[in-house]
Design a protein around this motif. Structure first.
Motif, PDB file in Angstrom:
ATOM      1  N   ALA B 161      41.154  33.542  31.601  1.00  0.00           N
ATOM      2  CA  ALA B 161      41.218  33.719  33.183  1.00  0.00           C
ATOM      3  C   ALA B 161      40.716  35.200  33.126  1.00  0.00           C
ATOM      4  O   ALA B 161      40.091  35.518  34.123  1.00  0.00           O
ATOM      5  CB  ALA B 161      42.749  33.810  33.555  1.00  0.00           C
ATOM      6  N   VAL B 166      39.204  36.339  37.034  1.00  0.00           N
ATOM      7  CA  VAL B 166      40.281  35.925  37.980  1.00  0.00           C
ATOM      8  C   VAL B 166      41.207  37.041  38.448  1.00  0.00           C
ATOM      9  O   VAL B 166      41.753  37.890  37.686  1.00  0.00           O
ATOM     10  CB  VAL B 166      41.412  34.761  37.393  1.00  0.00           C
ATOM     11  CG1 VAL B 166      42.469  34.344  38.424  1.00  0.00           C
ATOM     12  CG2 VAL B 166      40.612  33.735  37.053  1.00  0.00           C
ATOM     13  N   VAL B 172      39.963  29.237  41.594  1.00  0.00           N
ATOM     14  CA  VAL B 172      39.572  29.033  40.162  1.00  0.00           C
ATOM     15  C   VAL B 172      39.523  27.919  39.880  1.00  0.00           C
ATOM     16  O   VAL B 172      40.486  26.810  40.238  1.00  0.00           O
ATOM     17  CB  VAL B 172      40.842  29.662  39.363  1.00  0.00           C
ATOM     18  CG1 VAL B 172      40.678  29.583  38.011  1.00  0.00           C
ATOM     19  CG2 VAL B 172      40.971  31.181  39.739  1.00  0.00           C
ATOM     20  N   ALA B 188      46.061  31.963  35.447  1.00  0.00           N
ATOM     21  CA  ALA B 188      45.282  32.445  36.540  1.00  0.00           C
ATOM     22  C   ALA B 188      46.307  32.561  37.873  1.00  0.00           C
ATOM     23  O   ALA B 188      46.206  33.618  38.702  1.00  0.00           O
ATOM     24  CB  ALA B 188      44.623  30.962  37.212  1.00  0.00           C
ATOM     25  N   ALA B 193      45.605  34.273  41.567  1.00  0.00           N
ATOM     26  CA  ALA B 193      44.798  33.169  42.144  1.00  0.00           C
ATOM     27  C   ALA B 193      45.600  32.312  43.440  1.00  0.00           C
ATOM     28  O   ALA B 193      46.695  32.167  43.111  1.00  0.00           O
ATOM     29  CB  ALA B 193      44.214  31.828  41.214  1.00  0.00           C
ATOM     30  N   ILE B 196      44.079  27.026  42.561  1.00  0.00           N
ATOM     31  CA  ILE B 196      43.623  26.621  41.307  1.00  0.00           C
ATOM     32  C   ILE B 196      43.484  25.115  41.229  1.00  0.00           C
ATOM     33  O   ILE B 196      44.207  24.246  41.349  1.00  0.00           O
ATOM     34  CB  ILE B 196      44.659  27.036  40.404  1.00  0.00           C
ATOM     35  CG1 ILE B 196      45.334  28.407  40.440  1.00  0.00           C
ATOM     36  CG2 ILE B 196      44.563  26.784  38.850  1.00  0.00           C
ATOM     37  CD1 ILE B 196      46.425  28.843  39.805  1.00  0.00           C
ATOM     38  N   HIS B 239      35.300  31.491  39.755  1.00  0.00           N
ATOM     39  CA  HIS B 239      35.954  31.660  38.428  1.00  0.00           C
ATOM     40  C   HIS B 239      36.110  30.407  37.739  1.00  0.00           C
ATOM     41  O   HIS B 239      36.826  29.671  38.449  1.00  0.00           O
ATOM     42  CB  HIS B 239      37.164  32.374  38.774  1.00  0.00           C
ATOM     43  CG  HIS B 239      37.138  33.869  39.667  1.00  0.00           C
ATOM     44  ND1 HIS B 239      36.699  34.804  39.066  1.00  0.00           N
ATOM     45  CD2 HIS B 239      37.300  33.729  40.880  1.00  0.00           C
ATOM     46  CE1 HIS B 239      36.442  35.718  40.094  1.00  0.00           C
ATOM     47  NE2 HIS B 239      37.040  34.873  41.238  1.00  0.00           N
TER      48      HIS B 239
END
Lengths: 346, 346
Positions: B161, B166, B172, B188, B193, B196, B239
């Motif tokens: 990450a 991130v 992500v 993450a 984040a 995800i 990411h």
């Protein structure tokens, strides 16, 4: 008008072509005053890259706006402009993010419009693509020569340095003594690097590297060069600029980077793409690999400011000057490594 | 004492071995209370990696310090400690720079000392390698289970990450639903984040990913997964965490990353190393590739603080628990994908 046309390997001719005309309201027509031959042009010239016979060539135009489409807002006839090697609309997500080479509507000159090795060119998305040169330097040939490499090689060398994370006090290795490598040296110095080690095989180019700010030069080949780099840096440099795109130069970069360091790569990776990348070494060093086609348009204004202030002058990368009719000779000279980079003045 | 010994593919046995003893004044002897079987142990178990028959196995020890060498300053007998999968002296340039996996004197357990799947182990550079667990949680089994993955998989997911850049609000993609991928999801989320997307092929593991903070899951294979990812992210994620190390998972990562984005990769790239990396796509996207063996030791204190505060608990990655004699069964279960990750409690 007249322009360079590719007819086959080692066969470039100057021929009559139709005048460009406005096709979209965002277009401009630019009468070219300076253009160049790029190291990447040699790939099709040498038959190493597919390129359709009959195609126009060139992607580094500088010139005077002759006509603009109805939706062009920021340019007018008479403006002197630089254009990067990539066309970009200036309005999409990627343009706003500083990555115009990934522009949603953008592309490259020869595939999207005309090549730039000719008397004039249609510039799509003129507001996004073109950058105006201030009027007070229009007659200053030295400044215009210094600005012109911002169309490609200077922005590309800068991108390598940015991607490698170069900053004040850095120790930097620059692999490649071509025009991009030399501009990488300039860019590293501009970003505050303290020690810049240039790697190449041509004494005259390495001299230029020294003049551009290299503190050391390494002219050995292969593993011997790596050995010398590891000694000079006591175990590798945190910042390595790979300015060739070959398999062996990338391998040198991976071997010369210090654990935790970064490689900025800007040469289209024709070598590594064929022969593979030593990802295990990259991995076990926790090294960063970052690069791509340089977002030259995004860097142009900052670099231009330094040229105008007199603190940046990449024009010595040009060691041969020709007119339009001299373009075929220019290709031949670069192909035979008699010239580093050819400036075409119209 | 007793420990796991590798005898050949699919042949791990628990056998008597000599007790470890202090060999250098910076050593400590650690009586192991928890250890684990790692996805990477399956490579030699499956015969995909050379490993000398008769060798000790394991690299994720947690336990109680039994004895310290004369130069160990920060640990004493009775301390409960965690050890990362890499040994580091804690004093060299790379340790100071947060990259203990590149430690000048460091190395890996089985090659540098003993394997960690046994009753005790000699820990070189004890002050550098080992991290003490606060006394007030010594009897809290749930907390100790939550701390234990910091030896490897949680730090590795975190590294992915970090390498992928991130941060708060990020979108992500996490490729891989193994223990590292699941920890990548946790990492993450911990780094802020907002979205995800977990990619994997096992419904039960993807359920865990959801419990760990994944907002979306993608269970298709190959190009279909990429297509779904590009739709979900409208053109790619900035990411991407590559938590497998295979050629096809790396290719997915390259296809799913947004231009200008970054891929954090932490699985030893056994696939890409053999089959090559699609460097042209990486290049033309100007995407960053960054990763390597996770510097788990450098991340341990920050992650430990969150576990102790109760905001981080990676222990659900363990879905099978065995004692020392159960280690061969644990390998078999992971090999047959009946277990995600095996915790060994002594």
């Amino acid at each position: 008008m007249r322009a360079a046309i590719f007819h086959g390997a080692e066969d470039i001719r100057i021929e009559d072509v139709p005048d460009p005309r406005i096709e979209a309201p965002t277009d401009a027509i630019v009468r070219i005053t300076r253009t160049a031959i790029c190291g990447s042009d040699l790939w099709f010239y040498r038959g190493q890259q597919d390129y359709a016979p009959g195609s126009r060539t060139g992607h580094e135009p500088m010139g005077v706006v002759e006509e603009v489409g109805s939706e062009v807002r920021h340019l007018k006839p008479g403006d002197l402009v630089l254009a990067p090697f990539a066309i970009s609309d200036g309005t999409c997500e990627f343009c706003h993010a500083g990555l115009p080479t990934s522009c949603t509507h953008g592309g490259f000159w020869a595939s999207m419009t005309d090549g730039a090795q000719g008397e004039a060119v249609r510039a799509p998305f003129a507001d996004g693509t073109l950058v105006r040169v201030p009027e007070h330097v229009h007659d200053n040939d030295a400044i215009l020569d210094a600005l012109f490499p911002l169309t490609d090689v200077m922005g590309t060398g800068h991108h390598a340095a940015v991607c490698a994370g170069v900053g004040p006090g850095a120790t930097v290795v620059v692999i490649g003594d071509g025009a991009v490598g030399l501009c990488g040296v300039l860019a590293a110095r501009r970003l505050g690097a303290e020690r810049i080690i240039a790697v190449g095989h041509h004494a005259d180019r390495l001299e230029k590297a020294r003049a551009f700010g290299a503190t050391d030069v390494v002219s050995r080949h292969g593993d011997e060069a790596v050995h010398e780099l590891l000694e000079l840096t006591r175990g590798g440099a945190r910042h390595v600029l790979e300015c060739v795109g070959g398999a062996s130069s990338m391998q040198q970069a991976i071997q010369a980077v210090r654990p935790g360091g970064a490689i900025g790569y800007v040469g289209v990776p024709h070598g590594p793409a064929r022969e593979g990348l030593d990802i295990m070494s990259l991995f076990f060093k926790n090294a960063t690999l970052r690069g791509g086609p340089a977002p030259v348009r995004a860097y142009m204004k900052a670099l231009m400011a330094d040229v105008l202030e007199g603190t940046l002058d990449p024009s010595p990368v040009f060691d041969m000057r020709v007119d339009l009719d001299g373009i075929p000779d220019g290709y031949a000279a670069m192909h035979e490594r008699k010239a580093l980079k050819v400036l075409v003045k119209l």
